[in-house]
Design an enzyme around this catalytic site. Sequence first.
Site, PDB file in Angstrom:
ATOM      1  N   GLY A  41      13.755  -4.750   0.520  1.00 45.92           N
ATOM      2  CA  GLY A  41      13.191  -4.592   2.030  1.00 45.92           C
ATOM      3  C   GLY A  41      14.202  -4.732   3.060  1.00 45.92           C
ATOM      4  CD  GLU A  95      13.168 -10.791   3.403  1.00 45.49           C
ATOM      5  OE1 GLU A  95      13.751  -9.708   3.176  1.00 45.49           O
ATOM      6  OE2 GLU A  95      12.369 -11.334   2.605  1.00 45.49           O
ATOM      7  CG  ASP A  99       3.155 -12.666   6.547  1.00 45.51           C
ATOM      8  OD1 ASP A  99       2.539 -13.089   7.477  1.00 45.51           O
ATOM      9  OD2 ASP A  99       2.686 -11.857   5.783  1.00 45.51           O
ATOM     10  CG  PHE A 149       0.924  -4.312   5.537  1.00 43.05           C
ATOM     11  CD1 PHE A 149       1.117  -5.648   5.003  1.00 43.05           C
ATOM     12  CD2 PHE A 149       1.494  -3.257   4.849  1.00 43.05           C
ATOM     13  CE1 PHE A 149       1.803  -5.673   3.821  1.00 43.05           C
ATOM     14  CE2 PHE A 149       2.110  -3.298   4.008  1.00 43.05           C
ATOM     15  CZ  PHE A 149       2.524  -4.447   3.301  1.00 43.05           C
ATOM     16  CB  VAL A 150       5.114  -3.391   9.656  1.00 43.90           C
ATOM     17  CG1 VAL A 150       4.408  -3.801  11.024  1.00 43.90           C
ATOM     18  CG2 VAL A 150       5.786  -4.552   8.973  1.00 43.90           C
ATOM     19  CG  ASP A 156       7.423  -2.078  -0.757  1.00 46.24           C
ATOM     20  OD1 ASP A 156       7.442  -3.299   0.020  1.00 46.24           O
ATOM     21  OD2 ASP A 156       6.888  -2.401  -1.875  1.00 46.24           O
ATOM     22  NE  ARG A 162      11.191  -0.677  -1.122  1.00 45.32           N
ATOM     23  CZ  ARG A 162      10.585  -2.041  -1.356  1.00 45.32           C
ATOM     24  NH1 ARG A 162      10.971  -2.689   0.038  1.00 45.32           N
ATOM     25  NH2 ARG A 162      10.153  -2.925  -2.419  1.00 45.32           N
TER      26      ARG A 162
END
Length: 191
Positions: A41, A95, A99, A149-150, A156, A162
């Site tokens: 990510g 990162e 969350d 949610f992104v 992803d 992505r």
Amino acid sequence: MEVSKVLITEHYLDKRITQLARQINEDYKGKDLTVIGILKGSIYFLTDLTRKLDLDVSLDFMRVSSYKGKKQTGEVKIKMDLENSIKGKNVLVVEDIIDTGLTLAKLFEYLKIKEPESLKLCVLLDKYECRTEEGIEPDYVGFRIPNKFVIGYGMDVDEKYRNLPTVNCFVDENEDTEKDVEGIRKQLVRK
Ligand code: IMP
Ligand code: MG
């Protein structure tokens, strides 16, 4: 029906990442820096951020997993470990998103055992309303975002999306995201 709407444009990503890099350059002035990217990510954020660093930077990568689809599994697994020792190094973990904090809390427990000189955390996105883990807070945050949610810019759902150049969120097609977008815009430091 859920649709994907742009939350953070390329322009705002670039502006904020430039600000973060400026701050990191100041904080680590005259020091070497080991940047640990958390795959997969963080890749777009890491490459854009580190290119703006004016320091002696070494890169290393780890892969950890805690999510399946949109649901957290509660378990954190190290799927790929560091190549080089971080003993005595100034380490910055990069990162995509924090969350609940579970993934990074577990990862930091693991990295601290390796005796780095310093250990800091830089995340592009902070879903601060979702934090359940204590004792893990990012030192550098790109944007604080609401609990949505992104996807995109590295993030992803089941390995898709992505490569989107923007950060998008999945919302109901009738949901107005203008307020969220405005909230993001306000977080840019005006200089
Ligand atoms: P945490 O352990 O709950 O803090 O979750 C962190 C990890 O979950 C991140 O490294 C992401 O891979 C993933 N994650 C959390 N929220 C999202 C999201 O909105 N979109 C994509 N991935 C997410
Ligand atoms: Mg991740």
